[in-house]
Design a protein around this motif. Structure first.
Motif, PDB file in Angstrom:
ATOM      1  N   VAL A  51       0.531   5.662   0.294  1.00 37.13           N
ATOM      2  CA  VAL A  51      -0.371   6.762   0.624  1.00 37.13           C
ATOM      3  C   VAL A  51       0.257   8.085   0.204  1.00 37.13           C
ATOM      4  N   THR A  64      -4.797   7.127  -2.038  1.00 38.79           N
ATOM      5  CA  THR A  64      -4.102   5.908  -1.657  1.00 38.79           C
ATOM      6  C   THR A  64      -4.199   4.909  -2.799  1.00 38.79           C
ATOM      7  N   MET A 119      -5.175  -5.008   5.004  1.00 43.08           N
ATOM      8  CA  MET A 119      -4.781  -3.601   5.058  1.00 43.08           C
ATOM      9  C   MET A 119      -5.648  -2.850   6.066  1.00 43.08           C
ATOM     10  N   THR A 120      -5.004  -1.975   6.831  1.00 41.39           N
ATOM     11  CA  THR A 120      -5.700  -1.101   7.774  1.00 41.39           C
ATOM     12  C   THR A 120      -5.204   0.323   7.560  1.00 41.39           C
ATOM     13  N   CYS A 121      -6.129   1.286   7.520  1.00 39.57           N
ATOM     14  CA  CYS A 121      -5.762   2.698   7.356  1.00 39.57           C
ATOM     15  C   CYS A 121      -6.400   3.520   8.468  1.00 39.57           C
ATOM     16  N   TRP A 122      -5.743   4.611   8.847  1.00 35.62           N
ATOM     17  CA  TRP A 122      -6.275   5.504   9.877  1.00 35.62           C
ATOM     18  C   TRP A 122      -5.789   6.934   9.636  1.00 35.62           C
ATOM     19  N   CYS A 125      -1.350   3.920   6.367  1.00 36.28           N
ATOM     20  CA  CYS A 125      -1.896   2.596   6.059  1.00 36.28           C
ATOM     21  C   CYS A 125      -0.813   1.547   6.293  1.00 36.28           C
ATOM     22  N   VAL A 131       0.847  -1.183   0.000  1.00 36.86           N
ATOM     23  CA  VAL A 131       0.000   0.000   0.000  1.00 36.86           C
ATOM     24  C   VAL A 131       0.884   1.234   0.000  1.00 36.86           C
ATOM     25  N   ARG A 178      -2.896  10.573   6.552  1.00 35.23           N
ATOM     26  CA  ARG A 178      -3.292   9.255   7.018  1.00 35.23           C
ATOM     27  C   ARG A 178      -2.142   8.282   6.863  1.00 35.23           C
TER      28      ARG A 178
END
Length: 603
Positions: A345, A350, A594-597, A586, A343, A584
């Motif tokens: 960003v 993204t 996959m985790t994004c914040w 990821c 990933v 953000r």
């Protein structure tokens, strides 16, 4: 054949699609139909939801009936049906597809970057979207309206033209008279006068890049129609010949010699299209020379209009068809992406690479950074810059897309097969299979000036003002940032390193002992490595924060956190890869989830 010469190019936005059956004869290009547009009386949040859930510039609504005329923007489209009703579709997050109530019966449409306008049967103008503004009371009896991101212009039956911004009239070029057609481009407007002469002028001020799109060449024959695009302009003369001027680095201004008599021309960002006297559509240009602008098998058309990366046609049977050589990404990742290999960003978008080799992008689309080329069938690596994206396919071909005012998506023809690529804020660097490094794009700080004598490189990283490389022996070399040259000086603990990551104006690297060292601009704490971090396996930096994966797969982030980009979710499983964007972060875990914040603030 019916032709509407007063419909010039406009500008706009979108998300979602359905594919017309195989008999369309498109190859890698798809025609689209199907999804309903946002209704005029809905709440703005509902319109945004509909756009995010599936309306793209190429997704023609199934509810669209017989169409009389068509207008196409950068990222959205509007159609005028035979009853005078208007229907719009495409990216609509800024209100460009949300029609005002009581619009009335329309007779002509003009679209801007995030705005639309219509002329009703009484000759009054109504606008919607960003900066819809107040139409001056003096503008009555209008027969054509055009708009861009700076202003709106109109003309009446007598050929009197005028422009306005925020309810105030704008000055016109001296001597402009008897205007028979207007066209608004990205930062310029063009007018055809009664005697066939063309006048173009800039509307964006010195902050807009000038490619010569408003400098009309001498020696043109009498012009009957002009199309002002984002970066170039084309016109048709009374003999049906096409002339173009302005930007031509993608071949968009290089008119094919085999064109027959033309009745209409239209201009996108990197391509142009024309309609001949038999109703056939011809297109040329394209960001990738190996994949020129495509034309599907449609049958005879009455109109053709180019958006930023897409094209729509009004066919002889009153249907609308839209197509693109790019797969438009949504505002958010819709549906299941599958297992993720990598990933990346950027500032506000993204991209992810699936284990199956598919590239998927989402987020801000306004500079085409989420519009993945359809020829990119299987990728092995990808990278995201500030507002552009790049990927390398299984054959080593590098493709880039998105923001391009600095040339950052134009891959040098001499690059050959690529092995690694790094997208910076407004520049790009790549290593070919021999280990040679090339950089291109914005170079105000020397960030594309690769030092002579570099050994064969195996890894690259690019930021705003800096670029860094890692050779086969682990030696780190950085260049750029003329304002703060110390940032390009690699500290002794990481003269050799296992990994390097360039942020905005700072750099982080992992030493041979697996320790993280950061240097450069640390205004937001992005260079203040936590003392308790311990050994790290991967590092990721962006403009204002940095993150590292520890030896046991845990994640730590430091630096700016006003958008939550540094607040690591507590339930993360052990990680294998992380990417730090501007607003953000990821990460991909060992099971390829996959985790994004984090999220950009509305300030």
């Amino acid at each position: 054949m019916t032709w509407f010469p007063w419909l010039g190019l406009a500008l706009a936005m979108a998300c979602g699609e359905s594919t017309i059956p195989d008999e369309s004869g498109l190859g890698n290009t798809r025609l689209h139909d199907g999804l309903p547009n946002a209704l005029a009386d809905e709440d703005p949040s509902d319109a945004q939801f509909l756009a995010a859930e599936g309306s793209t510039p190429t997704s023609v609504p199934a509810s669209l009936g017989a169409v009389r005329s068509l207008a196409v923007g950068l990222w959205h489209n509007c159609a005028l049906d035979t009853a005078g009703e208007v229907q719009c579709w495409g990216y609509g997050e800024r209100g460009e597809t949300r029609l005002p109530p009581a619009l009335g019966t329309a007779v002509q449409l003009g679209l801007g970057e995030a705005r639309g306008c219509a002329v009703n049967a009484a000759g009054a103008v109504r606008c919607w979207g960003v900066g819809k503004g107040i139409v001056p009371a003096t503008f009555t009896g209008v027969v054509q309206v055009v708009t861009n991101s700076q202003l709106t212009c109109a003309r009446d039956l007598r050929g009197t033209a005028g422009c306005w911004k925020d309810g105030h009239e704008e000055a016109l070029p001296a001597g402009l008279d008897h205007v028979v057609q207007l066209s608004a481009g990205g930062a310029h407007v063009c007018a055809v006068q009664g005697q066939g002469s063309v006048v173009c002028w800039q509307t964006g001020g010195s902050s807009k890049v000038d490619f010569g799109q408003s400098r009309v060449p001498a020696g043109l024959g009498p012009i009957v129609q002009v199309a002002a695009g984002p970066y170039h302009t084309c016109a048709v003369d009374s003999a049906g010949q096409v002339s173009c001027w302005g930007r031509n680095d993608a071949g968009q201004g290089q008119v094919p010699g085999e064109l027959g008599p033309i009745v209409q021309v239209t201009t996108g960002a990197f391509h142009s299209c024309a309609l001949d006297t038999e109703g056939a559509i011809h297109c040329w240009g394209g960001i990738d020379p190996e994949h020129p602008a495509s034309v599907p098998s449609l049958g005879a058309a009455r109109e053709v209009h180019a958006g930023y990366l897409h094209t729509c046609a009004l066919l002889e049977d009153d249907r609308v068809a839209c197509w693109s050589d790019y797969e438009f990404g949504p505002a958010t990742p819709l549906g299941e992406l599958g297992q993720i290999a990598h990933v990346s960003v950027g500032d506000e978008h993204t991209c992810a690479l699936t284990l199956a080799g598919k590239t998927r992008c989402w987020g801000d689309y306004r500079l085409s950074q989420t519009a993945v080329p359809r020829w990119l069938e299987e990728s092995v690596t990808l990278t995201v810059g500030g507002s552009h994206s790049c990927a390398i396919d299984v054959e080593g071909k590098l493709s880039c897309w998105g923001h391009d005012l600095d040339g950052q998506i134009h891959v040098p023809p001499a690059l050959g097969r690529a092995a690694h690529v790094a997208a910076g804020h407004r520049h790009t660097c790549a290593v070919d299979t021999s280990g040679a490094t090339q950089c291109w794009g914005w170079n105000d700080h020397g960030q594309t000036e690769v030092p002579a004598g570099l050994a064969a490189m195996r890894e690259l990283s690019a930021g705003i003002y800096l670029s860094c490389s890692l050779d086969a022996a682990g030696a780190v070399t950085c260049w750029g940032d003329r304002e703060q040259p110390a940032a390009a000086i690699v500290p002794e603990p990481v003269h050799t390193a296992k990994g390097v990551s360039v942020g905005g104006t700072h750099v982080c690297a992992i030493s041979p002992e697996d320790q993280v060292h950061c240097w450069g601009n640390g205004r937001f704490g992005q260079t203040a490595v936590p003392a308790e971090l311990g050994p790290a396996s991967e590092i990721a930096s962006n403009a204002f924060h940095s993150c590292a994966i520890t030896a046991d797969g845990q994640l730590r982030c430091w630096g700016r956190n006003d958008d939550g980009q540094g607040e690591v979710p507590p339930a993360l499983r052990p990680l294998q890869q992380v990417s730090a964007g501007r607003y953000r972060t990821c990460a991909v875990d060992l099971e390829h989830h996959m985790t994004c914040w984090g999220e950009r603030s509305d300030d």
